[in-house]
Design a protein around this motif. Structure first.
Motif, PDB file in Angstrom:
ATOM      1  N   LYS A  70       3.929  70.100 -17.578  1.00 56.38           N
ATOM      2  CA  LYS A  70       3.467  69.700 -18.914  1.00 56.38           C
ATOM      3  C   LYS A  70       4.310  68.537 -19.457  1.00 56.38           C
ATOM      4  O   LYS A  70       3.783  67.568 -20.006  1.00 56.38           O
ATOM      5  N   THR A  73       3.535  65.325 -17.530  1.00 62.26           N
ATOM      6  CA  THR A  73       2.220  64.793 -17.912  1.00 62.26           C
ATOM      7  C   THR A  73       2.312  64.086 -19.264  1.00 62.26           C
ATOM      8  O   THR A  73       1.782  62.980 -19.437  1.00 62.26           O
ATOM      9  N   GLN A  74       3.017  64.705 -20.219  1.00 63.50           N
ATOM     10  CA  GLN A  74       3.174  64.101 -21.544  1.00 63.50           C
ATOM     11  C   GLN A  74       3.888  62.756 -21.447  1.00 63.50           C
ATOM     12  O   GLN A  74       3.472  61.768 -22.054  1.00 63.50           O
ATOM     13  N   GLN A  76       4.022  60.738 -18.921  1.00 59.23           N
ATOM     14  CA  GLN A  76       3.176  59.734 -18.277  1.00 59.23           C
ATOM     15  C   GLN A  76       2.064  59.249 -19.214  1.00 59.23           C
ATOM     16  O   GLN A  76       1.717  58.064 -19.214  1.00 59.23           O
ATOM     17  N   HIS A  77       1.533  60.158 -20.029  1.00 59.42           N
ATOM     18  CA  HIS A  77       0.526  59.731 -21.012  1.00 59.42           C
ATOM     19  C   HIS A  77       1.141  58.793 -22.045  1.00 59.42           C
ATOM     20  O   HIS A  77       0.519  57.812 -22.455  1.00 59.42           O
ATOM     21  N   HIS A  88       0.089  62.808  -6.292  1.00 57.80           N
ATOM     22  CA  HIS A  88       0.826  64.072  -6.261  1.00 57.80           C
ATOM     23  C   HIS A  88       0.648  64.721  -4.893  1.00 57.80           C
ATOM     24  O   HIS A  88      -0.478  64.881  -4.424  1.00 57.80           O
ATOM     25  N   GLU A  98       5.904  63.269  -6.340  1.00 56.90           N
ATOM     26  CA  GLU A  98       5.002  62.479  -7.155  1.00 56.90           C
ATOM     27  C   GLU A  98       5.393  61.010  -7.043  1.00 56.90           C
ATOM     28  O   GLU A  98       6.571  60.673  -7.162  1.00 56.90           O
TER      29      GLU A  98
END
Ligand code: NI
Length: 137
Positions: A70, A73-74, A76-77, A88, A98
Motif C-alpha cells: 500500500k 503504491t501510494q 508511486q501514484h 513486478h 520491482e
C-alpha cells in the motif's frame, strides 16, 4: 559515423591498470573502452545539470511486510509524472522484485528515490542512472 583519432598520454602504471580492466571485462578495444567512459561521464553530467534523463529504480521487498504494498503504491501514484512503467516479479513465496522505469528531471527522480529509501521493510533500493540517449552520439 565518422571517427576521429587522438593520442593520449598516461602514466605507464595507469595504462597497465586500464588494459587489465578492459581485458577482464572483455572489452574488444581501448577505443571502445574510452568511448564508454566518455559516454558514462556525459550521462553523469546530464544528471548533474538537470537535463531530462531516464533510468530504473530497483526494489526488493517481502510483500508480507505490513502495509508495504500500500505504501509503495501510494508513493508511486504521488510521483506518477516521472514513472513510465512498473514491472513486478514474484521472486518466491515472500520476495518481490520491482523495476520502476523513470524518465524526467533528476531532482524529481531523486525525490522519488529518497521517498522509497525511507520506507521501512525494503530489502534493497537502487537507481540505475541512465539517459534518454537524445544528447549522446
Ligand atoms: Ni510479488
Amino acid at each position: 559515423m565518422s571517427l576521429t583519432r587522438f593520442s593520449v598520454s598516461l602514466e605507464e602504471s595507469l595504462m597497465r591498470q586500464f588494459d587489465a580492466k578492459i581485458k577482464a571485462e572483455r572489452c574488444p578495444t581501448r577505443s571502445k573502452a574510452v568511448g564508454d567512459l566518455i559516454r558514462a561521464s556525459l550521462v553523469k553530467t546530464e544528471w548533474q545539470d538537470g537535463e531530462e534523463v531516464a533510468g530504473a529504480i530497483v526494489l526488493v521487498y517481502d510483500h508480507h511486510t505490513s502495509n508495504i504494498v500500500k505504501i509503495l503504491t501510494q508513493a508511486q501514484h504521488d510521483h506518477h509524472t516521472v514513472i513510465i512503467s512498473t514491472q513486478h516479479v514474484h521472486l518466491d513465496h515472500h520476495n518481490c522484485l520491482e523495476i520502476i522505469a523513470v524518465r524526467g528531471q533528476p531532482t524529481e527522480i531523486h525525490t522519488l528515490l529518497n521517498r522509497l529509501k525511507a520506507i521501512k521493510g525494503l530489502k534493497h533500493v537502487s537507481l540505475a542512472a541512465g539517459t534518454t540517449g537524445e544528447r549522446l552520439a
